[in-house]
Design an enzyme around this catalytic site. Structure first.
Site, mmCIF file in Angstrom:
data_model
loop_
_atom_site.group_PDB
_atom_site.id
_atom_site.type_symbol
_atom_site.label_atom_id
_atom_site.label_comp_id
_atom_site.label_asym_id
_atom_site.label_seq_id
_atom_site.Cartn_x
_atom_site.Cartn_y
_atom_site.Cartn_z
ATOM 1 N N TYR A 283 -5.175 4.382 0.882
ATOM 2 C CA TYR A 283 -6.268 3.552 0.354
ATOM 3 C C TYR A 283 -5.967 2.873 -0.978
ATOM 4 C CZ TYR A 283 -8.102 7.378 3.257
ATOM 5 O OH TYR A 283 -8.265 8.341 4.217
ATOM 6 N N HIS A 284 -4.743 2.390 -1.151
ATOM 7 C CA HIS A 284 -4.383 1.720 -2.405
ATOM 8 C C HIS A 284 -3.786 0.336 -2.167
ATOM 9 C CE1 HIS A 284 -3.720 6.110 -3.960
ATOM 10 N NE2 HIS A 284 -4.997 5.780 -3.972
ATOM 11 N N PRO A 285 -4.451 -0.539 -1.398
ATOM 12 C CA PRO A 285 -3.887 -1.872 -1.157
ATOM 13 C C PRO A 285 -3.957 -2.753 -2.402
ATOM 14 C CG PRO A 285 -6.087 -1.745 -0.223
ATOM 15 C CD PRO A 285 -5.752 -0.357 -0.720
ATOM 16 N N ASP B 92 0.859 -1.184 0.000
ATOM 17 C CA ASP B 92 0.000 0.000 0.000
ATOM 18 C C ASP B 92 0.894 1.232 0.000
ATOM 19 O OD1 ASP B 92 -2.185 1.680 0.077
ATOM 20 O OD2 ASP B 92 -3.093 0.751 1.844
ATOM 21 N N HIS B 93 0.330 2.335 -0.442
ATOM 22 C CA HIS B 93 1.079 3.587 -0.464
ATOM 23 C C HIS B 93 1.099 4.188 0.933
ATOM 24 C CE1 HIS B 93 0.248 3.997 -5.029
ATOM 25 N NE2 HIS B 93 1.507 3.648 -4.831
#
Length: 533
Positions: free
Chosen positions: A469-471, A292-293
């Protein structure tokens, strides 16, 4: 027991695209199953509703990670969409594809057909680019891509300050080069959210060969003799079964897809046995490789009053902006909050941007859940690491689908990630301290003026880092021992079963993941239909 040619589990960004493409010809029967409700809530469609959607317990899974040792044992809030459209119905609507090198890297790992030249036609075919068609953009697709029609004046100050700080301006992050700062394009149409559901599902609900069942949770994929034959699900309190004639497609997302596979007996043997789940097929990579980021906010108090805040002048400004929405479908109510930002290099020696910025015209903390801070006139600048080396896991807390899985993000577990994020914090402070932003700057809220050494910034990161929110990556595509699917997105060792969502990304792309997830689904649909032709 009903029978369908294709059963799709999850009506998120990928599932909606798949449902459209697989049912378009009318030759195949498709059933789309979604745990959440239909996307009827007005907060979904009004862009500024994102503030409330992050806190919704009906439209958002409200996941939290397990205690993170690298982040002083904090549990990290990990929201995911739980409605038609999935996270595309609750996200910030930014349309970003990533860098060419991201996809060429996927191909270099042995995933034939996933280079940038292979995937670009799918990006172009999906979109209706309001600016018009060119080498990198298409028109006539179902997904509307537009310029922001909000644009609070403070955004221009951010762009000018970033340029003055040494970063180039860029009017198209999805064009020939991603590097620079400017306005993001958004998945909106006439000032309203244009989610995957709105683009690909709602216009096609009339199709007789497409069945959509909401508020239903799939408990298990049925596998007989290493062949996926259907699903068991619960709907309106009753346990039911569906039969898949051709394929079961898991599109439940990076968190839910590995959980469902494991509950179906597909996953790491030790993890399944730990929870008394019969091992149908041992597959060590399920739930591994979570990426994730990692992101942190830099927040400053500000003199401007045309900002998002619980203050009299800001509220009066918001009321005037609401009139713009009523009369012109533009203004503050169409804001995606983070309308400007960019992609920059942490160091001049880096070949491609490795940091992303999101500028917010509000004093933010804890995903906007810190309402006390919103009583201050302020601005915030997100800085996130585009290609982290840290890896986490999704495992089980029990053998019940009703219990959330165990998420371990392991952010800042790799020293290189720490080093780059320290540089990112310094860059963010520099931009916020550069005119014209600094001309109306009052003081830094966090990190404070005295947070300067590497040790001090690292401590700040441990206290404040979060997900943006980028898993991805928990059912990764490849051929190594931790791969879950092949380049056709077929689950290794199981016939008639695919995973199609962001979980198949072997490595995280350099940007927001919604557009790439829809691309993955469109490409998968072509591969599936090619086998059936």
């Amino acid at each position: 027991m009903e029978t369908f040619d294709f059963i799709i589990i999850g009506a998120g960004s990928a599932g909606c695209v798949l449902a459209d493409k697989l049912s378009a010809s009318g030759e195949h029967s498709v059933c789309l199953l979604e745990a959440g409700k239909a996307d009827k809530n007005w907060l979904i469609h009004l862009p500024i509703g994102i503030i409330a959607l992050l806190q919704s317990h009906t439209l958002n899974w409200q996941f939290n990670s397990h205690q993170e040792k690298t982040l002083i044992n904090r549990e990290i809030f990990t929201p995911r969409g739980k409605t038609l459209g999935g996270s595309s119905s609750i996200n910030a609507m930014l349309y970003v594809r990533g860098q060419q090198q991201d996809y060429d890297h996927w191909q270099s790992l042995g995933n034939t057909g996933w280079s940038f030249n292979d995937v670009l036609p799918y990006f172009k075919a999906l979109e209706n680019q309001e600016r018009g068609a060119d080498e990198f953009h298409g028109v006539g697709g179902a997904l509307n891509v537009a310029d922001s029609v909000s644009k609070p004046a403070i955004n221009e100050d951010f762009i000018q300050s970033a340029v003055a700080a040494g970063y180039p301006e860029n009017v198209d992050f999805n064009g020939p080069s991603q590097e620079g700062v400017g306005y993001y394009q958004v998945t909106q149409k006439e000032g309203l959210r244009h989610s995957a559901a709105k683009a690909f599902l709602t216009p096609n609900l009339h199709r007789s060969n497409l069945t959509v069942i909401t508020q239903t949770q799939v408990e298990k994929v049925i596998v007989n003799n290493n062949i996926a034959t259907g699903v068991i699900y619960k709907h309106q309190g009753k346990v039911k079964q569906l039969i898949a004639k051709h394929e079961v497609i898991v599109s439940a997302g990076t968190i839910n897809s590995p959980q469902l596979l494991m509950l179906s007996g597909i996953g790491p043997k030790a993890e399944l046995e730990k929870h008394n789940i019969e091992v149908v097929h041992s597959l060590e990579g399920v739930g591994k490789n979570l990426q994730d980021h990692v992101d942190v906010l830099n927040v400053a108090q500000h003199k401007r009053t045309e900002l998002l805040a619980y203050r009299p002048k800001a509220i009066w400004w918001g009321a005037k902006e609401a009139w713009k929405f009523i009369t012109k479908r533009e203004g503050l109510l169409t804001t995606v909050i983070a309308e400007t930002g960019g992609f920059i290099k942490s160091d001049p020696t880096v070949t491609e941007p490795d940091l992303q910025l999101h500028f917010v015209p509000a004093a933010m903390d804890d995903h906007g859940r810190n309402h006390k801070l919103l009583c201050t006139y302020g601005i915030s600048l997100h800085v996130c690491l585009l290609r982290p080396k840290s890896r986490g896991t999704v495992t089980l807390n029990s053998n019940k689908i009703t219990q959330h899985p165990r998420i371990q993000l392991n952010m800042l577990d790799h020293q290189d990630d720490i080093d780059t994020m320290i540089k990112g914090v310094r860059i963010a402070k520099k931009i916020l301290s550069t005119p014209p932003l600094s001309s109306t700057h009052v003081n830094f809220i966090f990190p404070d003026e005295n947070c300067n050494s590497e040790q001090e910034i690292h401590q700040f990161l441990k206290e404040k880092c979060n997900t943006i929110y980028h898993p991805v990556g928990t059912c990764k595509m490849g051929q190594d021992e931790l791969s879950v699917v092949d380049e056709q997105l077929k689950v290794h060792g199981i016939k008639q079963l695919r995973v199609v969502d962001a979980s198949i990304m072997p490595t995280l792309i350099s940007g927001n993941t919604n557009a790439p997830t829809m691309m993955i689904a469109a490409k998968a649909a072509d591969m599936i239909l090619a086998e059936r032709s």
